[in-house]
Design a protein around this motif. Structure first.
Motif, PDB file in Angstrom:
ATOM      1  N   MET A   6      43.717 -55.900 -88.531  1.00 21.22           N
ATOM      2  CA  MET A   6      43.115 -55.605 -87.305  1.00 21.22           C
ATOM      3  C   MET A   6      44.230 -55.615 -86.000  1.00 21.22           C
ATOM      4  O   MET A   6      44.958 -56.503 -85.756  1.00 21.22           O
ATOM      5  CB  MET A   6      42.029 -56.567 -86.859  1.00 21.22           C
ATOM      6  CG  MET A   6      41.230 -56.158 -85.476  1.00 21.22           C
ATOM      7  SD  MET A   6      39.952 -57.357 -85.182  1.00 21.22           S
ATOM      8  CE  MET A   6      38.693 -56.542 -86.021  1.00 21.22           C
ATOM      9  N   LYS A   7      43.821 -54.622 -85.274  1.00 16.31           N
ATOM     10  CA  LYS A   7      44.945 -54.471 -83.875  1.00 16.31           C
ATOM     11  C   LYS A   7      44.026 -55.018 -82.917  1.00 16.31           C
ATOM     12  O   LYS A   7      43.017 -54.917 -82.679  1.00 16.31           O
ATOM     13  CB  LYS A   7      45.175 -53.079 -83.691  1.00 16.31           C
ATOM     14  CG  LYS A   7      46.211 -52.392 -84.617  1.00 16.31           C
ATOM     15  CD  LYS A   7      46.281 -51.108 -84.038  1.00 16.31           C
ATOM     16  CE  LYS A   7      47.477 -50.151 -84.751  1.00 16.31           C
ATOM     17  NZ  LYS A   7      47.903 -49.035 -84.226  1.00 16.31           N
ATOM     18  N   ILE A   8      44.783 -55.742 -82.020  1.00 13.42           N
ATOM     19  CA  ILE A   8      44.466 -56.548 -80.759  1.00 13.42           C
ATOM     20  C   ILE A   8      45.204 -55.854 -79.685  1.00 13.42           C
ATOM     21  O   ILE A   8      46.383 -55.924 -79.694  1.00 13.42           O
ATOM     22  CB  ILE A   8      44.458 -58.033 -80.837  1.00 13.42           C
ATOM     23  CG1 ILE A   8      44.120 -58.668 -82.437  1.00 13.42           C
ATOM     24  CG2 ILE A   8      44.123 -58.780 -79.635  1.00 13.42           C
ATOM     25  CD1 ILE A   8      44.456 -60.044 -82.325  1.00 13.42           C
ATOM     26  N   ARG A   9      44.381 -55.326 -78.742  1.00 11.93           N
ATOM     27  CA  ARG A   9      44.872 -54.407 -77.708  1.00 11.93           C
ATOM     28  C   ARG A   9      45.122 -55.704 -76.762  1.00 11.93           C
ATOM     29  O   ARG A   9      44.203 -56.561 -76.281  1.00 11.93           O
ATOM     30  CB  ARG A   9      43.921 -53.545 -77.203  1.00 11.93           C
ATOM     31  CG  ARG A   9      44.460 -52.946 -75.805  1.00 11.93           C
ATOM     32  CD  ARG A   9      45.910 -52.199 -75.785  1.00 11.93           C
ATOM     33  NE  ARG A   9      46.103 -52.000 -74.457  1.00 11.93           N
ATOM     34  CZ  ARG A   9      46.056 -50.523 -74.069  1.00 11.93           C
ATOM     35  NH1 ARG A   9      45.536 -49.731 -74.506  1.00 11.93           N
ATOM     36  NH2 ARG A   9      46.675 -50.563 -72.781  1.00 11.93           N
ATOM     37  N   VAL A  10      46.309 -55.930 -76.179  1.00 13.95           N
ATOM     38  CA  VAL A  10      46.525 -56.858 -75.115  1.00 13.95           C
ATOM     39  C   VAL A  10      46.796 -56.382 -73.849  1.00 13.95           C
ATOM     40  O   VAL A  10      47.406 -55.315 -73.580  1.00 13.95           O
ATOM     41  CB  VAL A  10      48.167 -57.475 -75.260  1.00 13.95           C
ATOM     42  CG1 VAL A  10      48.371 -58.657 -74.372  1.00 13.95           C
ATOM     43  CG2 VAL A  10      48.359 -58.174 -76.852  1.00 13.95           C
ATOM     44  N   VAL A  11      45.985 -56.889 -72.634  1.00 13.54           N
ATOM     45  CA  VAL A  11      45.719 -56.262 -71.640  1.00 13.54           C
ATOM     46  C   VAL A  11      46.391 -57.458 -70.578  1.00 13.54           C
ATOM     47  O   VAL A  11      45.903 -58.588 -70.630  1.00 13.54           O
ATOM     48  CB  VAL A  11      44.331 -55.892 -71.231  1.00 13.54           C
ATOM     49  CG1 VAL A  11      44.290 -55.469 -69.799  1.00 13.54           C
ATOM     50  CG2 VAL A  11      43.713 -55.022 -72.086  1.00 13.54           C
ATOM     51  N   SER A  12      47.398 -56.938 -69.860  1.00  9.96           N
ATOM     52  CA  SER A  12      48.119 -58.054 -69.102  1.00  9.96           C
ATOM     53  C   SER A  12      47.615 -58.126 -67.538  1.00  9.96           C
ATOM     54  O   SER A  12      47.998 -59.045 -66.814  1.00  9.96           O
ATOM     55  CB  SER A  12      49.526 -57.820 -69.078  1.00  9.96           C
ATOM     56  OG  SER A  12      50.110 -57.670 -70.239  1.00  9.96           O
ATOM     57  N   SER A  13      46.993 -56.941 -67.170  1.00 11.69           N
ATOM     58  CA  SER A  13      46.412 -57.107 -65.625  1.00 11.69           C
ATOM     59  C   SER A  13      45.325 -56.347 -65.605  1.00 11.69           C
ATOM     60  O   SER A  13      44.854 -55.555 -66.350  1.00 11.69           O
ATOM     61  CB  SER A  13      47.669 -56.334 -64.818  1.00 11.69           C
ATOM     62  OG  SER A  13      47.710 -54.917 -65.365  1.00 11.69           O
TER      63      SER A  13
END
Length: 133
Positions: free
Chosen positions: A1-8
């Motif tokens: 599973m891919k986890i989208r990382v959102v930094s801002s």
């Protein structure tokens, strides 16, 4: 599973509508979460660091429950956003889950055994076990 990382907050509007799991590496406001859920109707879970998850309001938690979106506590260890915007759970992790299940371990026991090894929170491991494809 891919986890989208959102930094801002600024990245929220650039996220594709097909994301299923999103890690928020910043302290999201109620508006940020509403915008995220609106932009990503297929999202199954929001993964938020422990220090930030405590600031999520009860009304937002209820909204996520109504939408069927899991709120998962934890962090993405060792991920470098400048290299890849996704953190991925490898297929070998799922193979280990299968092996533990064949050996008769419960999901709670598997999560406890794999937490240190994977550097993932128990909540995330339990979510992956429950939503294994």
């Amino acid at each position: 599973m891919k986890i989208r990382v959102v930094s801002s907050k600024e990245e929220i509007n650039n996220i594709g509508p097909n994301e299923e799991m999103i890690h928020l590496a910043f302290r999201p406001s109620n508006t940020d979460i509403l915008t995220l859920i609106t932009n990503c109707p297929d999202v199954k879970a929001l993964h938020i660091p422990t220090s930030y998850i405590k600031t999520i309001s009860k009304s937002t938690q209820m909204f996520l429950d109504m939408k069927g979106v899991a709120l998962i506590e934890g962090d993405v260890w060792g991920h470098r956003k400048d290299i890849n915007e996704y953190s991925e759970v490898s297929e070998t992790v799922y193979e280990r889950f299968d092996q533990f299940r064949k050996d008769g371990f419960s999901d709670d026991e598997i999560a406890a055994k794999m937490e240190r090894e994977l550097h993932m929170s128990t909540d995330l491991i339990k979510f992956l076990l429950k939503n294994k494809k």
